[in-house]
Each structure stands twice: as C-alpha cells, then as structure tokens.
Design a protein around this motif. Structure first.
Motif, PDB file in Angstrom:
ATOM      1  N   ILE A 216       2.975  19.081   0.888  1.00  0.00           N
ATOM      2  CA  ILE A 216       2.408  17.321   1.086  1.00  0.00           C
ATOM      3  C   ILE A 216       2.376  16.693   1.757  1.00  0.00           C
ATOM      4  O   ILE A 216       3.519  16.795   2.799  1.00  0.00           O
ATOM      5  CB  ILE A 216       2.376  16.719  -0.902  1.00  0.00           C
ATOM      6  N   GLY A 217       1.132  16.895   2.503  1.00  0.00           N
ATOM      7  CA  GLY A 217       1.460  15.576   3.739  1.00  0.00           C
ATOM      8  C   GLY A 217       0.267  14.204   3.949  1.00  0.00           C
ATOM      9  O   GLY A 217      -0.688  15.243   3.179  1.00  0.00           O
ATOM     10  N   THR A 218       0.568  13.300   5.182  1.00  0.00           N
ATOM     11  CA  THR A 218      -0.267  13.090   5.218  1.00  0.00           C
ATOM     12  C   THR A 218      -0.480  12.624   6.871  1.00  0.00           C
ATOM     13  O   THR A 218      -0.643  13.180   7.467  1.00  0.00           O
ATOM     14  CB  THR A 218       0.179  10.887   4.673  1.00  0.00           C
ATOM     15  N   HIS A 219      -2.756  12.391   6.643  1.00  0.00           N
ATOM     16  CA  HIS A 219      -2.966  11.878   8.026  1.00  0.00           C
ATOM     17  C   HIS A 219      -3.620  10.745   7.869  1.00  0.00           C
ATOM     18  O   HIS A 219      -4.321   9.772   6.878  1.00  0.00           O
ATOM     19  CB  HIS A 219      -4.531  12.642   8.536  1.00  0.00           C
ATOM     20  N   GLY A 220      -3.091   9.806   8.272  1.00  0.00           N
ATOM     21  CA  GLY A 220      -3.126   8.197   8.738  1.00  0.00           C
ATOM     22  C   GLY A 220      -4.036   7.211   9.932  1.00  0.00           C
ATOM     23  O   GLY A 220      -3.990   8.085  11.021  1.00  0.00           O
ATOM     24  N   GLU A 221      -4.705   6.468  10.041  1.00  0.00           N
ATOM     25  CA  GLU A 221      -6.398   5.753  11.206  1.00  0.00           C
ATOM     26  C   GLU A 221      -5.628   4.619  11.471  1.00  0.00           C
ATOM     27  O   GLU A 221      -6.281   4.067  10.260  1.00  0.00           O
ATOM     28  CB  GLU A 221      -7.310   6.203  10.570  1.00  0.00           C
TER      29      GLU A 221
ATOM     30  N   GLU B  83       0.788  -1.022  -0.344  1.00  0.00           N
ATOM     31  CA  GLU B  83      -0.165   0.343  -0.423  1.00  0.00           C
ATOM     32  C   GLU B  83       0.847   1.543   0.060  1.00  0.00           C
ATOM     33  O   GLU B  83       0.299   1.896  -0.260  1.00  0.00           O
ATOM     34  CB  GLU B  83      -0.965   0.122   1.647  1.00  0.00           C
ATOM     35  N   LYS B  84       1.759   1.312   0.486  1.00  0.00           N
ATOM     36  CA  LYS B  84       2.773   2.356   0.493  1.00  0.00           C
ATOM     37  C   LYS B  84       3.048   3.161  -0.491  1.00  0.00           C
ATOM     38  O   LYS B  84       2.936   3.623  -1.326  1.00  0.00           O
ATOM     39  CB  LYS B  84       4.075   2.266   1.158  1.00  0.00           C
ATOM     40  N   TYR B  85       3.222   2.140  -2.072  1.00  0.00           N
ATOM     41  CA  TYR B  85       3.727   2.230  -3.077  1.00  0.00           C
ATOM     42  C   TYR B  85       2.540   3.227  -4.098  1.00  0.00           C
ATOM     43  O   TYR B  85       2.779   3.978  -4.818  1.00  0.00           O
ATOM     44  CB  TYR B  85       4.002   0.978  -3.690  1.00  0.00           C
ATOM     45  N   ASP B  86       0.764   2.177  -3.784  1.00  0.00           N
ATOM     46  CA  ASP B  86       0.029   3.149  -3.861  1.00  0.00           C
ATOM     47  C   ASP B  86      -0.460   4.628  -3.010  1.00  0.00           C
ATOM     48  O   ASP B  86      -0.419   5.605  -4.567  1.00  0.00           O
ATOM     49  CB  ASP B  86      -1.259   2.215  -3.043  1.00  0.00           C
ATOM     50  N   LEU B  87      -0.058   4.534  -2.458  1.00  0.00           N
ATOM     51  CA  LEU B  87      -0.162   6.267  -1.485  1.00  0.00           C
ATOM     52  C   LEU B  87       1.110   7.132  -2.108  1.00  0.00           C
ATOM     53  O   LEU B  87       1.426   7.727  -2.735  1.00  0.00           O
ATOM     54  CB  LEU B  87      -0.015   5.633  -0.176  1.00  0.00           C
ATOM     55  N   LYS B  88       2.491   6.488  -3.085  1.00  0.00           N
ATOM     56  CA  LYS B  88       2.828   7.156  -3.595  1.00  0.00           C
ATOM     57  C   LYS B  88       2.844   7.152  -4.826  1.00  0.00           C
ATOM     58  O   LYS B  88       2.901   8.266  -5.514  1.00  0.00           O
ATOM     59  CB  LYS B  88       4.931   6.339  -3.820  1.00  0.00           C
ATOM     60  N   VAL B  89       1.846   6.554  -5.249  1.00  0.00           N
ATOM     61  CA  VAL B  89       0.838   7.157  -6.884  1.00  0.00           C
ATOM     62  C   VAL B  89      -0.246   8.006  -6.654  1.00  0.00           C
ATOM     63  O   VAL B  89      -0.125   9.046  -7.470  1.00  0.00           O
ATOM     64  CB  VAL B  89       0.390   5.633  -7.405  1.00  0.00           C
TER      65      VAL B  89
ATOM     66  N   THR C 189       0.443  10.653  -4.003  1.00  0.00           N
ATOM     67  CA  THR C 189       1.392  11.570  -4.304  1.00  0.00           C
ATOM     68  C   THR C 189       1.693  12.198  -5.392  1.00  0.00           C
ATOM     69  O   THR C 189       1.539  13.292  -5.595  1.00  0.00           O
ATOM     70  CB  THR C 189       2.096  11.127  -3.040  1.00  0.00           C
ATOM     71  N   ASN C 190       2.070  11.388  -6.575  1.00  0.00           N
ATOM     72  CA  ASN C 190       2.754  11.687  -7.874  1.00  0.00           C
ATOM     73  C   ASN C 190       0.700  12.211  -8.289  1.00  0.00           C
ATOM     74  O   ASN C 190       1.261  13.922  -8.977  1.00  0.00           O
ATOM     75  CB  ASN C 190       3.000  10.702  -8.858  1.00  0.00           C
ATOM     76  N   TRP C 191      -0.067  11.933  -8.231  1.00  0.00           N
ATOM     77  CA  TRP C 191      -1.746  12.350  -8.750  1.00  0.00           C
ATOM     78  C   TRP C 191      -1.787  13.679  -7.889  1.00  0.00           C
ATOM     79  O   TRP C 191      -1.225  15.165  -8.658  1.00  0.00           O
ATOM     80  CB  TRP C 191      -2.329  11.812  -8.872  1.00  0.00           C
ATOM     81  N   VAL C 192      -1.592  13.992  -6.838  1.00  0.00           N
ATOM     82  CA  VAL C 192      -1.561  15.792  -6.111  1.00  0.00           C
ATOM     83  C   VAL C 192      -0.350  16.487  -6.456  1.00  0.00           C
ATOM     84  O   VAL C 192      -0.516  17.784  -6.545  1.00  0.00           O
ATOM     85  CB  VAL C 192      -1.537  15.072  -4.612  1.00  0.00           C
TER      86      VAL C 192
END
Length: 301
Positions: A153-158, A132-138, A140-143
C-alpha cells in the motif's frame, strides 16, 4: 480620549482580520461534487468513456472523529498493490482521477476519496492533515482488509493531499511508498507566506491570533501541521514533486522537505513549465516515466 478610540478601532480591525483569515484556513470555499466532475471533464482530465469502463465500488467508512468518509475503490485484476490518492484543498476526489490511469497501467488498485470537509465526506472544518492523517489510516485499514496481509500500500497526494499523505506515513509504517506532489513544508510557514503575498501583512502580530482561533474552532495546532517534521520519521521511499513555477506553494518548500528526509530512499522531480498542481498535466510522459522508475528502483513493481 481620541487616542483610546484609535487604539480600540485598530484592535477591532486586527481581531476582524484575524477572524477572516482563520475562517479562510479552516472553512475554505469549496467546489461542489458535480462541479468538480464537470470541470475535470471539460478540461480533458476525465475521459468519461474510460472512467465509466473501470470497475468501481462505493465505500463509506467511519472517521474516528464521528463523520463519514466517502471513497471509490477501483480493483485491478486481483492485484496486491494499491495506491490511495488524496486531492487538494477546496476540491473533491474527482481531482485525483487524472492520476488513475498511470497507476492502473502499472497494475495498482486505486482508492480515491473525499477528504474531511470536502465533497461527500463529513467534518466541520479542514485541518490540513492534523485530523485527516487519521482518516487516511482508516482507509488504509480498509484497503489492507480488502487485499490481505501481503498487500503493498502506498499513497499519492496533491497539494493538501500531499501534506496529508506525508503526515499519515509518519504514523503508519504499513505505507510502503509516498508520492507527494506540491506539499507545503509547514502550515505556519505557508500561511505566513500567503499573508504577505496576498494581503501584504506581516506574520507578527497576526499569526499567533489566527493560530489561537483555529485551535479553538477546530482543535488544530497549526505548528504541529508539519510535513517537514513528518518526513524525518518516514523510512519508506518518498518521491517529491513540485512545479518549477508554483506560486501558491513555492518550490523552496519542496527543498526543505527533501533535505529533511534523512532515512530511506528519496527522489526529487522539479517539473518544468508547471505551476501549482500542474506537474502531471503539463508533463504527463515524463511524470509517468519517473514515477514508474521510482517504483521499480524501490522494488514496488
């Protein structure tokens, strides 16, 4: 002969138990998309009129693992600041909606999405950040492509989303802050804890077999799913949040995470009167104020 039959019977039970537990790990029983929307709405965590008033765009992106990732983009007045929100295990992006107003009020664009094997995203199994970390990188690329080179760009996760966010930040230096809410420290430690608490079974000899089954079925190496190790490589500011009464992912795990971040700013908030993933909802004013303070201290705002 009787002894051999007993050994065979015990071995079969042991293998079946390992298979069942491994299946619970990588094939969790998930809530449906509409089901999670209704749950969040009924609990007051989605205000339909407010949610409906926010401008949004549906986004579908290709995962590097061959499936589609489904997300929603909420732009805010041409802001250069964006936060990507990641939900917990068994749920969907609607579990992230309760955090959105807090960030929109601070001038952030917001991106919410369904993790692998959840909601409207594809993927045959869940791997708690290993894939999933590589999905989140994709994402981030889009953002970044959407907001430009000067994007913040930052992240928040639960829960699982927090573990994913930490593992992603360790491989993606573009991430300028992480707010993790109730992550585990290591997946093998969490699974051993759940084995003992839920089934009264010891880590050995079951866990090595569970790890092997999970690797054969999903390619996930459980010992490598370690937010505790990831934070050692993250220079960006991290805010660690955990409910003081969390019984699913116990608070000692956030202590391990906090102590393992040895470079860059960090902040710890143990939320009162909160179980697992309840820190924000049970302490909305304090949580929001501390998040804003954290972002101000680190020159994100």
């Amino acid at each position: 002969m009787i002894f051999l039959l007993i050994v065979l019977f015990v071995s079969i039970l042991f293998l079946l138990a390992s298979l069942v537990f491994a299946a619970k790990v990588i094939y969790p029983q998930r809530f449906g998309v509409q089901e999670t929307y209704e749950i969040e709405k009924d609990n007051g965590k989605i205000d339909e009129s407010l949610y409906g008033s926010w401008k949004k765009e549906e986004v579908i992106l290709p995962s590097p693992f061959g499936y589609e990732l489904y997300g929603l983009w909420f732009p805010w007045n041409d802001s250069k600041r964006t936060v990507i929100l990641s939900h917990g295990i068994t749920y969907t992006l609607y579990g992230s909606v309760k955090y959105m107003k807090m960030f929109l009020d601070l001038g952030f664009n917001v991106f919410i999405y369904d993790n692998r094997h959840h909601g409207r995203s594809g993927g045959k199994n869940a791997t708690f950040g290993f894939h999933e970390k590589y999905d989140l990188k994709v994402i981030t690329n889009w953002v970044e492509s959407k907001t430009g080179d000067e994007a913040i760009i930052g992240t928040h996760g639960e829960s699982m989303g927090a573990a994913i966010s930490l593992q992603h930040a360790a491989i993606d230096p573009r991430i300028q802050f992480v707010i993790e809410d109730c992550s585990f420290n290591r997946l093998d430690t969490l699974l051993a804890y759940r084995l003992k608490k839920d089934y009264h079974l010891p880590r050995i000899p079951l866990m090595p077999v569970v790890e092997l089954i999970c690797q054969l079925l999903s390619d996930m190496v459980i010992k490598e799913v370690s937010p505790e190790k990831a934070v050692r490589n993250i220079q960006a500011p991290i805010m660690f949040i955990h409910g003081e009464h969390d019984e699913f992912i116990p608070p000692f795990m956030v202590d391990d995470l906090f102590s393992n971040k040895m470079i860059g700013p960090k902040k710890l908030y143990i939320a009162p009167n909160a179980g697992h993933a309840e820190s924000y909802w049970n302490n909305q004013k304090e949580y929001s104020a501390l998040v804003a303070e954290f972002l101000l201290e680190n020159k994100i705002l």
